[in-house]
Design a protein around this motif. Sequence first.
Motif, mmCIF file in Angstrom:
data_model
loop_
_atom_site.group_PDB
_atom_site.id
_atom_site.type_symbol
_atom_site.label_atom_id
_atom_site.label_comp_id
_atom_site.label_asym_id
_atom_site.label_seq_id
_atom_site.Cartn_x
_atom_site.Cartn_y
_atom_site.Cartn_z
ATOM 1 N N ALA A 321 0.827 -1.202 0.000
ATOM 2 C CA ALA A 321 0.000 0.000 0.000
ATOM 3 C C ALA A 321 0.865 1.257 0.000
ATOM 4 O O ALA A 321 0.581 2.226 -0.712
ATOM 5 N N GLU A 322 1.928 1.227 0.790
ATOM 6 C CA GLU A 322 2.815 2.398 0.852
ATOM 7 C C GLU A 322 3.501 2.633 -0.488
ATOM 8 O O GLU A 322 3.643 3.772 -0.939
ATOM 9 N N ASN A 323 3.946 1.553 -1.137
ATOM 10 C CA ASN A 323 4.624 1.693 -2.434
ATOM 11 C C ASN A 323 3.669 2.134 -3.538
ATOM 12 O O ASN A 323 4.066 2.856 -4.449
ATOM 13 N N ALA A 324 2.409 1.688 -3.465
ATOM 14 C CA ALA A 324 1.443 2.008 -4.518
ATOM 15 C C ALA A 324 0.669 3.297 -4.254
ATOM 16 O O ALA A 324 -0.131 3.716 -5.092
ATOM 17 N N GLY A 325 0.888 3.932 -3.094
ATOM 18 C CA GLY A 325 0.135 5.138 -2.760
ATOM 19 C C GLY A 325 -1.291 4.854 -2.370
ATOM 20 O O GLY A 325 -2.181 5.675 -2.588
ATOM 21 N N LEU A 326 -1.551 3.679 -1.790
ATOM 22 C CA LEU A 326 -2.893 3.274 -1.375
ATOM 23 C C LEU A 326 -2.927 3.130 0.144
ATOM 24 O O LEU A 326 -1.972 3.506 0.832
ATOM 25 N N LYS A 327 -4.022 2.588 0.695
ATOM 26 C CA LYS A 327 -4.171 2.565 2.145
ATOM 27 C C LYS A 327 -4.653 1.199 2.633
ATOM 28 O O LYS A 327 -5.376 0.489 1.936
ATOM 29 N N VAL A 328 -4.224 0.882 3.864
ATOM 30 C CA VAL A 328 -4.730 -0.261 4.614
ATOM 31 C C VAL A 328 -5.327 0.274 5.904
ATOM 32 O O VAL A 328 -4.662 1.013 6.639
#
Length: 394
Positions: A321-328
């Motif tokens: 998520a951090e690498n893709a710019g997304l969230k958990v």
Amino acid sequence: MRTSYQYRLKPNKQQREIIDNTLDMLRCQYNYQLAERFDWYERWGCSIDRCPLVCHLPELKDKKNRFSQQASLKQLKVDRPWYRQIHSQVLQEVPKKVEIVFDRWLKGDGNGKKSGRPRFKRVGRYKTFTYPQFKQHHFVGNKITLSKIGDVKVIVHRPMPDGFVIKTVSVTKKANGYYATLSLDNKEVPTIKPDFNADNIVGIDVGLIDFYVASDDTRIVAPKYLRKAERKLKSAQRKVSRRKKGSNRRKKAIKKLGVRHKKVADTRKDFHFKTAKQLFSKYDVIAVEKLNVKGLARTRLAKSVNDAGWSQFINILEFKAENAGLKVIFVNPNGTSQECSGCGHKVKKPLSQRVHRCPNCNISLCRDLNASINIKERGTHALKAQIMSSKKSL
């Protein structure tokens, strides 16, 4: 943004000997500096809560810390010249490791959770050393230049991403060979991607029968890699127990056993990475329960919980998520499988009951699907709260 890439090394015979000797010397120094910490703590670490009005207090010796132990390394190279074969910065990382494990025992980590008493490393248990500063031009093509070791061949199975700079390099000895882990950094990569959609959210409920059940009723069966490899592991373990201790045949059997265990761990990790990539290719936000995996691993389901590897999977989700710019988003796990996803009514049921039937709204669906829908709802509320708080702070 920080990330890491791991490549397999192919050192020659001389380089393998240098790496093994370096690890053994670092292990000895680690044990010596840890013993210094224990000696100081046992002598002066306890607090004095009462004493006579007139008493003699001995002179308190200087407390051992990372910098005082690093300063002693200069004299170490005078007393033991063979330590000059190790790069100075690699040797300085040993007091740093000692301080980390010692502070976790006494003070705890950032959350205040303490670890057990540090143990001395026996032969073969010290497996990694780090170059804290690394020049970019020392890794060109399929060769990496390691100080005091030389040019080592690297299997570059994937190219490094453009714009990233190598910050540190760690060399690790594993059961099937040597590996180099490159820590990469690029401050220009955004933490959240521009087309981030907060409404594109899914809740997943991890389990032992199905590895996860998503709120859109997609599921993946638990692969159970350890269970499938138990027969071969048992055979390899039996060969180790039958060999004479200290013999070369026992060492070879131990190595074969380690290779089999590593294969199980690698296949599980590969499955976790592919599953995480599959989820983030469809969704921008993933809601998951904040489970106490360590507590579950102490129950009668310990082997199945460890075989599933939930902690590793959640860590990989965060990393992806951090690498893709997304969230958990992590949600409270209490009652996710007991509450009805249709009306919110609590329907108590044992773990053996795999179907959720609500007498209030007459809904009937899979227990895990019901839990994943509840996880999605809780994740949606938590994400909205985070967005509102961030807007207020701005």
